[in-house]
Scaffold this motif. Structure first.
Motif, PDB file in Angstrom:
ATOM      1  N   GLU A 171       0.819  -1.216   0.000  1.00 52.03           N
ATOM      2  CA  GLU A 171       0.000   0.000   0.000  1.00 52.03           C
ATOM      3  C   GLU A 171       0.848   1.259   0.000  1.00 52.03           C
ATOM      4  O   GLU A 171       0.549   2.223  -0.703  1.00 52.03           O
ATOM      5  N   ASP A 172       1.924   1.266   0.789  1.00 51.38           N
ATOM      6  CA  ASP A 172       2.766   2.460   0.881  1.00 51.38           C
ATOM      7  C   ASP A 172       3.885   2.469  -0.166  1.00 51.38           C
ATOM      8  O   ASP A 172       4.725   3.368  -0.168  1.00 51.38           O
ATOM      9  N   ARG A 173       3.914   1.448  -1.020  1.00 51.03           N
ATOM     10  CA  ARG A 173       4.883   1.340  -2.097  1.00 51.03           C
ATOM     11  C   ARG A 173       6.318   1.160  -1.591  1.00 51.03           C
ATOM     12  O   ARG A 173       7.280   1.376  -2.330  1.00 51.03           O
ATOM     13  N   ASP A 174       6.465   0.743  -0.339  1.00 48.99           N
ATOM     14  CA  ASP A 174       7.790   0.536   0.217  1.00 48.99           C
ATOM     15  C   ASP A 174       8.264  -0.911   0.089  1.00 48.99           C
ATOM     16  O   ASP A 174       9.443  -1.194   0.347  1.00 48.99           O
ATOM     17  N   ASP A 175       7.373  -1.815  -0.290  1.00 50.31           N
ATOM     18  CA  ASP A 175       7.729  -3.222  -0.436  1.00 50.31           C
ATOM     19  C   ASP A 175       7.244  -3.726  -1.792  1.00 50.31           C
ATOM     20  O   ASP A 175       6.080  -3.509  -2.159  1.00 50.31           O
ATOM     21  N   ILE A 176       8.130  -4.383  -2.510  1.00 50.41           N
ATOM     22  CA  ILE A 176       7.788  -4.900  -3.837  1.00 50.41           C
ATOM     23  C   ILE A 176       8.238  -6.351  -3.928  1.00 50.41           C
ATOM     24  O   ILE A 176       9.413  -6.664  -3.701  1.00 50.41           O
ATOM     25  N   TRP A 177       7.300  -7.228  -4.239  1.00 49.15           N
ATOM     26  CA  TRP A 177       7.601  -8.645  -4.454  1.00 49.15           C
ATOM     27  C   TRP A 177       7.377  -8.979  -5.930  1.00 49.15           C
ATOM     28  O   TRP A 177       6.492  -8.425  -6.576  1.00 49.15           O
ATOM     29  N   SER A 178       8.148  -9.900  -6.451  1.00 51.05           N
ATOM     30  CA  SER A 178       7.928 -10.338  -7.827  1.00 51.05           C
ATOM     31  C   SER A 178       8.272 -11.811  -7.984  1.00 51.05           C
ATOM     32  O   SER A 178       9.087 -12.357  -7.222  1.00 51.05           O
ATOM     33  N   GLY A 209      12.404 -15.146  -8.251  1.00 48.25           N
ATOM     34  CA  GLY A 209      11.645 -14.087  -7.602  1.00 48.25           C
ATOM     35  C   GLY A 209      12.565 -13.050  -6.999  1.00 48.25           C
ATOM     36  O   GLY A 209      13.790 -13.217  -6.957  1.00 48.25           O
ATOM     37  N   SER A 210      11.977 -11.961  -6.542  1.00 44.52           N
ATOM     38  CA  SER A 210      12.756 -10.890  -5.936  1.00 44.52           C
ATOM     39  C   SER A 210      11.932 -10.161  -4.884  1.00 44.52           C
ATOM     40  O   SER A 210      10.697 -10.230  -4.882  1.00 44.52           O
ATOM     41  N   TYR A 211      12.649  -9.475  -4.003  1.00 44.76           N
ATOM     42  CA  TYR A 211      12.004  -8.630  -2.985  1.00 44.76           C
ATOM     43  C   TYR A 211      12.800  -7.339  -2.868  1.00 44.76           C
ATOM     44  O   TYR A 211      14.039  -7.351  -2.795  1.00 44.76           O
ATOM     45  N   THR A 212      12.087  -6.207  -2.875  1.00 40.92           N
ATOM     46  CA  THR A 212      12.710  -4.891  -2.770  1.00 40.92           C
ATOM     47  C   THR A 212      12.066  -4.121  -1.627  1.00 40.92           C
ATOM     48  O   THR A 212      10.841  -4.103  -1.492  1.00 40.92           O
ATOM     49  N   LYS A 213      12.900  -3.480  -0.822  1.00 40.23           N
ATOM     50  CA  LYS A 213      12.426  -2.684   0.322  1.00 40.23           C
ATOM     51  C   LYS A 213      12.954  -1.262   0.178  1.00 40.23           C
ATOM     52  O   LYS A 213      14.156  -1.034  -0.002  1.00 40.23           O
ATOM     53  N   LEU A 214      12.029  -0.277   0.258  1.00 40.78           N
ATOM     54  CA  LEU A 214      12.402   1.130   0.243  1.00 40.78           C
ATOM     55  C   LEU A 214      12.112   1.730   1.614  1.00 40.78           C
ATOM     56  O   LEU A 214      11.074   1.442   2.220  1.00 40.78           O
ATOM     57  N   PHE A 215      13.014   2.538   2.087  1.00 45.55           N
ATOM     58  CA  PHE A 215      12.806   3.214   3.370  1.00 45.55           C
ATOM     59  C   PHE A 215      13.581   4.525   3.366  1.00 45.55           C
ATOM     60  O   PHE A 215      14.121   4.924   2.326  1.00 45.55           O
ATOM     61  N   ASN A 216      13.606   5.200   4.510  1.00 39.19           N
ATOM     62  CA  ASN A 216      14.273   6.503   4.585  1.00 39.19           C
ATOM     63  C   ASN A 216      13.651   7.458   3.575  1.00 39.19           C
ATOM     64  O   ASN A 216      14.353   8.118   2.799  1.00 39.19           O
ATOM     65  N   GLU A 217      12.285   7.513   3.601  1.00 31.40           N
ATOM     66  CA  GLU A 217      11.509   8.342   2.676  1.00 31.40           C
ATOM     67  C   GLU A 217      11.835   7.998   1.219  1.00 31.40           C
ATOM     68  O   GLU A 217      11.923   8.854   0.355  1.00 31.40           O
ATOM     69  N   LYS A 218      12.030   6.706   0.978  1.00 34.20           N
ATOM     70  CA  LYS A 218      12.320   6.160  -0.348  1.00 34.20           C
ATOM     71  C   LYS A 218      13.656   6.618  -0.914  1.00 34.20           C
ATOM     72  O   LYS A 218      13.916   6.493  -2.121  1.00 34.20           O
ATOM     73  N   ASN A 219      14.532   7.111  -0.069  1.00 35.12           N
ATOM     74  CA  ASN A 219      15.873   7.485  -0.498  1.00 35.12           C
ATOM     75  C   ASN A 219      16.834   6.308  -0.465  1.00 35.12           C
ATOM     76  O   ASN A 219      17.929   6.384  -1.042  1.00 35.12           O
ATOM     77  N   THR A 220      16.436   5.231   0.211  1.00 31.86           N
ATOM     78  CA  THR A 220      17.280   4.044   0.336  1.00 31.86           C
ATOM     79  C   THR A 220      16.511   2.831  -0.159  1.00 31.86           C
ATOM     80  O   THR A 220      15.323   2.682   0.128  1.00 31.86           O
ATOM     81  N   GLU A 221      17.192   1.982  -0.888  1.00 34.95           N
ATOM     82  CA  GLU A 221      16.547   0.792  -1.436  1.00 34.95           C
ATOM     83  C   GLU A 221      17.482  -0.410  -1.298  1.00 34.95           C
ATOM     84  O   GLU A 221      18.668  -0.327  -1.625  1.00 34.95           O
TER      85      GLU A 221
END
Length: 415
Positions: A136-143, A161-173
């Motif tokens: 919902e917050d677009r901070d987690d992406i699964w594929s 498959g893959s998993y991506t995590k964004l944090f630090n106001e989306k400045n870090t991935e």
């Protein structure tokens, strides 16, 4: 007059309810991961030439042409999920691989002249599908993905498959991905070895590859972004190419017409461990110039170590047109099992004369241009043309191999 307070109360209640609904809609609104269906039509034309064909033992023509049309369709299933389908074919003609049987042509057999055999051309068909989900917050992406590839002597199925995590106001991935490829050869051997009673064909024609990758990206300033990537790959099974010849220095040559028979096929270990680590640094100079740099170090347990460095400088000449000059440098050491034509010994366990595994340096010069129309004014049926990309790259290797590739892409978005 008594009805006025009741009417006012009713109006206030309606207003409050409407405001609450508006606030709820604002709070619950989210931007779709992909607004509408997008279609990419891609095409590339590749040509190369050289004098170190592995099919004929490290000498001979490496002339090859390849045309690769591809279509990629990205479909938003809902606000959070996207399905991407990628399908393409690679149709090639190869002077070197035609010499798997050098005697089926019209002229005398010669490693520097293409035979007219069926092995001189083929079509590789590929298909892949990827499903991705964003939180919902677009901070987690699964594929998750699956792929298929097939040509006359080769079949492959892959999944991962893959998993991506964004944090630090989306400045870090940070990201992690894993993939498995299960391949099967339908081994084709050099013509002179097929009826040789001393020739030992491969007993296992399977090859499995397992990879894990890790990524880290950080926006350092308003103008600077950096990323790091680590990839680890383990391969097992038939890792040599069945129709590539080797001639031994301690075995008398058999020459028919102008062609030297192979004493054996390429033989390599049945396992290979690869590691690559690299980084990117992108710097925004101004509205016109951006600098994109890349470096990667690669090593494996076959003795190859390599370095890759590249730079690209996009130049925005108008709101819609951007130029892409680029340069790439590559260097590698030779595999432990490589030797040129007729320099291996029959007592060795592993051997190859494939110059892709030799010691060489390479330079690649590129130029591209892209056109972007964010409003997609030009339409074909229900699709608007959003971008056009055209690229040209020239590749020169110190072994003498020279290659050129022209590629282009058209991106359409559905209204």
């Amino acid at each position: 007059m008594k009805r006025i307070p009741l009417l006012l109360a009713l109006i206030c209640a309606i207003t409050v309810t409407a405001q609450e609904k508006l606030q709820d809609s604002i709070l619950t609104y989210k931007k779709r991961v992909l607004e509408s269906t997008e279609v990419d039509f891609l095409m590339s034309y590749y040509t190369q030439d050289g004098n170190n064909a592995a099919v004929t033992g490290g000498i001979g023509t490496e002339e090859l042409t390849d045309i690769t049309p591809t279509i990629v369709v990205s479909i938003p299933l809902n606000d959070d999920d996207v399905l991407t389908i990628d399908a393409g074919i690679s149709a090639y003609t190869s002077a070197s691989s035609s010499n798997v049987n050098p005697f089926d042509g019209d002229g005398p057999a010669d490693p520097f002249v293409a035979s007219s055999g069926a092995s001189g051309k083929d079509v590789l068909a590929t298909f892949s599908g990827t499903y991705s989900h964003s939180s919902e917050d677009r901070d987690d992406i699964w594929s998750a993905n699956i792929s298929l590839a097939n040509e006359y002597d080769y079949f492959s199925v892959g999944f991962g498959g893959s998993y991506t995590k964004l944090f630090n106001e989306k400045n870090t991935e940070v990201s992690v991905n894993a993939n498995v490829f299960l391949d099967t050869w339908n081994a084709i051997y050099p013509s002179e070895l097929r009826d040789n009673p001393d020739f030992v064909p491969h007993s296992d024609e399977s090859r499995n590859s397992y990879s894990v990758g890790f990524g880290f990206s950080q926006i350092l300033t308003k103008k600077l972004q950096a990323s790091l990537a680590l990839d680890v790959i383990q391969q097992e099974g038939l890792l040599s190419t069945p129709f590539q010849r080797v001639q031994f220095a301690d075995v008398a040559d058999v020459v028919v017409q102008q062609f030297t028979y192979g004493d054996d096929i390429e033989r390599l270990p049945d396992s290979r461990f690869k590691t690559a680590i690299g980084g990117r640094l992108h710097y925004y100079i101004n509205e016109i110039f951006v600098v994109r740099t890349f470096y990667r170090y690669y090593t494996d347990d076959w003795g190859i170590n390599s370095h890759t460095a590249s730079i690209e400088i996009p130049i925005k000449i108008t709101d819609r047109f951007t130029l892409y000059p680029s340069y790439r440098y590559y260097t590698q050491t030779a595999a432990d099992y490589f030797a040129p034509f007729n320099q291996h010994l029959s007592t060795q366990e592993f051997y190859t004369s494939d110059y892709d595994l030799s010691d060489f340096d390479a330079n690649q010069y590129g130029f591209g241009v892209s056109y972007t129309d964010i409003f997609a004014n030009f339409h074909i049926w229900k699709f608007g043309l959003k971008t056009i990309d055209l690229r040209f790259n020239q590749y020169e290797r110190s072994t003498g191999l020279s290659a050129s590739i022209i590629s282009g892409g058209f991106n359409f978005v559905m209204d």
